[in-house]
Design an enzyme around this catalytic site. Structure first.
Site, short mmCIF file in Angstrom:
data_model
loop_
_atom_site.label_atom_id
_atom_site.label_comp_id
_atom_site.label_asym_id
_atom_site.label_seq_id
_atom_site.Cartn_x
_atom_site.Cartn_y
_atom_site.Cartn_z
N LYS A 1 23.60 0.80 -61.59
CA LYS A 1 23.44 1.90 -60.62
C LYS A 1 21.98 2.31 -60.62
O LYS A 1 21.27 2.10 -61.60
CB LYS A 1 24.30 3.10 -61.06
CG LYS A 1 24.63 4.05 -59.95
CD LYS A 1 25.82 3.58 -59.15
CE LYS A 1 26.11 4.46 -57.98
NZ LYS A 1 27.41 4.15 -57.36
N ASP B 1 24.95 4.80 -51.79
CA ASP B 1 25.74 5.83 -52.49
C ASP B 1 25.32 7.13 -51.80
O ASP B 1 24.82 7.10 -50.67
CB ASP B 1 25.46 5.84 -54.00
CG ASP B 1 26.50 6.65 -54.79
OD1 ASP B 1 27.59 6.12 -55.04
OD2 ASP B 1 26.23 7.81 -55.14
P1 NDP Z 1 27.20 10.55 -48.41
O1 NDP Z 1 25.80 10.89 -48.76
O2 NDP Z 1 27.47 9.77 -47.19
O3 NDP Z 1 28.08 11.87 -48.34
C1 NDP Z 1 28.20 12.73 -49.41
C2 NDP Z 1 29.05 13.91 -49.00
O4 NDP Z 1 29.34 14.69 -50.15
C3 NDP Z 1 28.34 14.82 -48.02
O5 NDP Z 1 29.27 15.47 -47.22
C4 NDP Z 1 27.65 15.80 -48.96
O6 NDP Z 1 27.32 17.04 -48.38
C5 NDP Z 1 28.70 15.97 -50.02
N1 NDP Z 1 28.05 16.31 -51.29
C6 NDP Z 1 27.08 15.61 -51.92
N2 NDP Z 1 26.67 16.23 -53.03
C7 NDP Z 1 27.41 17.34 -53.10
C8 NDP Z 1 27.45 18.41 -54.01
N3 NDP Z 1 26.64 18.47 -55.08
N4 NDP Z 1 28.37 19.40 -53.77
C9 NDP Z 1 29.17 19.35 -52.69
N5 NDP Z 1 29.16 18.37 -51.79
C10 NDP Z 1 28.29 17.39 -51.98
O7 NDP Z 1 27.79 9.80 -49.70
P2 NDP Z 1 29.08 8.89 -49.82
O8 NDP Z 1 30.13 9.33 -48.88
O9 NDP Z 1 28.64 7.48 -49.81
O10 NDP Z 1 29.53 9.20 -51.33
C11 NDP Z 1 30.47 10.22 -51.65
C12 NDP Z 1 31.06 9.93 -53.02
O11 NDP Z 1 31.71 8.67 -53.01
C13 NDP Z 1 30.06 9.87 -54.17
O12 NDP Z 1 30.68 10.33 -55.35
C14 NDP Z 1 29.81 8.37 -54.31
O13 NDP Z 1 29.35 8.03 -55.60
C15 NDP Z 1 31.20 7.84 -54.05
N6 NDP Z 1 31.33 6.44 -53.63
C16 NDP Z 1 30.63 5.96 -52.57
C17 NDP Z 1 30.81 4.65 -52.16
C18 NDP Z 1 30.15 4.10 -50.96
O14 NDP Z 1 30.43 2.95 -50.63
N7 NDP Z 1 29.31 4.82 -50.26
C19 NDP Z 1 31.69 3.74 -52.91
C20 NDP Z 1 32.43 4.37 -53.98
C21 NDP Z 1 32.23 5.67 -54.31
P3 NDP Z 1 25.80 17.33 -47.91
O15 NDP Z 1 25.62 16.55 -46.67
O16 NDP Z 1 25.76 18.79 -47.74
O17 NDP Z 1 24.92 16.85 -49.04
O1 2IT Z 2 30.16 3.80 -56.34
C1 2IT Z 2 30.21 2.73 -55.70
O2 2IT Z 2 31.07 1.87 -55.95
C2 2IT Z 2 29.24 2.52 -54.63
N1 2IT Z 2 28.43 3.39 -54.35
C3 2IT Z 2 29.23 1.22 -53.89
C4 2IT Z 2 28.49 0.17 -54.67
C5 2IT Z 2 28.27 -1.14 -53.97
O3 2IT Z 2 27.56 -1.97 -54.56
O4 2IT Z 2 28.76 -1.36 -52.86
#
Ligand code: NDP
Ligand code: 2IT
Length: 447
Positions: free
Chosen positions: A128, A168
């Site tokens: 990561k 992420d």
């Molecule tokens: P984005 O940046 O697209 O979206 C994040 C969302 O979560 C936004 O709505 C954001 O609000 C909110 N958020 C972020 N930080 C905080 C906080 N401290 N408190 C409250 N709300 C918060 O990220 P993703 O959708 O990609 O990721 C979301 C989660 O999913 C994370 O935990 C990530 O690690 C996990 N994840 C992502 C994957 C991926 O493929 N993208 C795969 C697997 C897991 P705001 O806009 O106000 O910051």
């Molecule tokens: O938490 C996760 O699994 C991710 N942010 C996606 C990682 C990836 O390599 O697609």
């Protein structure tokens, strides 16, 4: 030493040697807490110091990221890439851009990623990275300059067969594209060095949707076990980013109604359902706050503060924002108001005591490393397509993703049963993910 004693000893060491990193301690405790029966059955793991090795990253890179803002001022951020474990394949895992990023966050995410990637059944190790850069309020050119500077250091540590980053929090298609462009200038290589690329230059169809879709496919499997389904259910999804948006889309396609979403400032609620087109435009295109939604939808309400979202009555809760966003009090409220299933789209969104509440009350609970593995699994499929110089159709990728989520549920469920805690997918996912890595590390000698 007893299995329990061995696990406790390793945990103590982790706390001592990784001082001031509570998120990392939490993630390690959660995994190791499931492994007692495995250690008991396999004394060779203790003899070979397997747990001591697995909690120690293979390599940690921390670097300066200098960049210039639109006013000409010089700015500096701290960049990270933690290459945690390569027993099963090249390091694989996302990059997070958020002001809260520090070593403890990247280590917790890298550690989770090892087991998640193992569960996908694909050849991927765990890693990561990211930086404490805040993309909010930055112009496109500032984001581009930051990403170029970030890659100018990162490029010497990664490679399509070594370490393949992705998105992420704060890193989506725009950021991946800027980083890919800089990678190409620096190396002359057009290859699968990053996943989540644009569809015109090597990205995979369905990667954008994959984490959210996968989380809902996983929920469907948990409900099937209980002779139930998603259709007709009321759903609360926290967050409004990549994972949240596509969890909403798939849940809706399967006949559920999503009544609430959030961002880091607050949440919106509409008992008639949240209109996804509006959320997508506001968040993906205009990069605005979720609060703007209510000016376009008169039946919706906005509440300041994001934790109140768990007071909303629902049958399915999908926390898709960030770590520790759902605490014990929220879990108790969800149970009391009739929630039957929780699947973690985010990484470690439920606090340990919230998880305990779900398990004690026999809620169908899908831990992040299983429920959100669809994103990285589809990244693995993007890597496979890049290696073949081929692009599969949306349907092909989606079908493979669906199959992978069914298989992850099955292996977590079976491991939970085999090791004496039927229905406990936290134990099941940890054990199933761990065993494959443990076998590979044992076979590879002292690594
Ligand atoms: P984005 O940046 O697209 O979206 C994040 C969302 O979560 C936004 O709505 C954001 O609000 C909110 N958020 C972020 N930080 C905080 C906080 N401290 N408190 C409250 N709300 C918060 O990220 P993703 O959708 O990609 O990721 C979301 C989660 O999913 C994370 O935990 C990530 O690690 C996990 N994840 C992502 C994957 C991926 O493929 N993208 C795969 C697997 C897991 P705001 O806009 O106000 O910051
Ligand atoms: O938490 C996760 O699994 C991710 N942010 C996606 C990682 C990836 O390599 O697609």
């Amino acid at each position: 030493m007893s299995a329990k004693g061995y696990v406790e000893k390793v945990l103590e060491e982790v706390k001592k040697r990784n001082h001031g990193e509570p998120e990392f301690h939490q993630a390690v405790r959660e995994v190791l807490g499931s492994l007692g029966p495995v250690i008991q059955k396999h004394p060779e793991f203790e003899k070979n110091a397997l747990l001591e090795r697995i909690v120690e990253p293979e390599r940690q890179i921390i670097f300066r990221v200098p960049w210039q803002d639109d006013k000409g001022a010089m700015r500096v951020n701290r960049g990270f890439r933690i290459q945690f474990n390569s027993a099963l394949g090249p390091y694989k895992g996302g990059l997070r851009l958020h002001p809260s990023v520090y070593t403890g966050i990247i280590k917790f995410l890298g550690f989770e990623q090892i087991f998640k990637n193992s569960l996908t059944g694909l050849m991927m190790g765990g890693g990561k990275g990211g930086a404490d850069f805040d993309p909010k309020g930055k112009s496109d050119s500032e984001v581009m300059r930051f990403c170029q500077s970030f890659m100018t250091e990162l490029f010497r540590h990664i490679g399509a067969d070594t370490d393949v980053p992705a998105g992420d929090i704060g890193v989506g298609g725009r950021e991946v594209a800027y980083m890919f462009g800089q990678w190409k200038r620096l190396t002359k290589l057009f290859n699968g060095i990053l996943t989540g690329k644009g569809l015109d230059f090597g990205g995979s169809l369905a990667r954008t949707e994959a984490t959210g879709y996968g989380c809902v496919y996983f929920t469907e499997e948990m409900l099937k076990e209980r002779n139930d389904s998603i259709a007709g259910k009321t759903v609360v999804v926290s967050g409004s980013g990549n994972v949240a948006i596509y969890a909403h889309q798939k849940a809706t396609q399967l006949g559920a109604k999503v009544v609430a979403m959030s961002d880091s400032n607050g949440f919106i609620y509409d008992k008639h359902g949240i209109n996804l087109d509006t959320v997508q435009r506001l968040k993906e295109v205009e990069r605005k706050r979720i609060k703007e939604y209510v000016s376009e939808h008169k039946t919706a309400q906005y509440t300041e503060g994001c934790s109140g979202i768990w007071n909303i009555e629902c049958e399915i809760a999908l926390p898709c924002a960030t770590q520790n966003e759902l605490d014990e009090k929220a879990a108790k409220t969800l149970v009391k108001t009739g929630c039957i299933a929780v699947a973690e789209g985010a990484n470690m969104p439920s606090t340990p005591s919230a998880v305990q509440v779900f398990l004690d009350n026999k809620i169908a609970f899908g831990p992040g490393k299983a429920a959100n593995a669809g994103g990285v699994a589809t990244s693995g499929l993007e890597m496979a397509q890049n290696s073949q110089r081929l692009a599969w159709t949306f349907e092909e990728v989606d079908e493979k993703l669906h199959r992978i989520m069914i298989d992850i549920h099955k292996s977590a469920n079976e491991a939970a049963k085999e090791y004496g805690t039927p229905g406990n997918l936290v134990n099941g996912a940890n054990i199933a993910g761990f065993l494959k890595i443990a076998r590979a590390m044992m076979a590879q000698g002292l690594v």
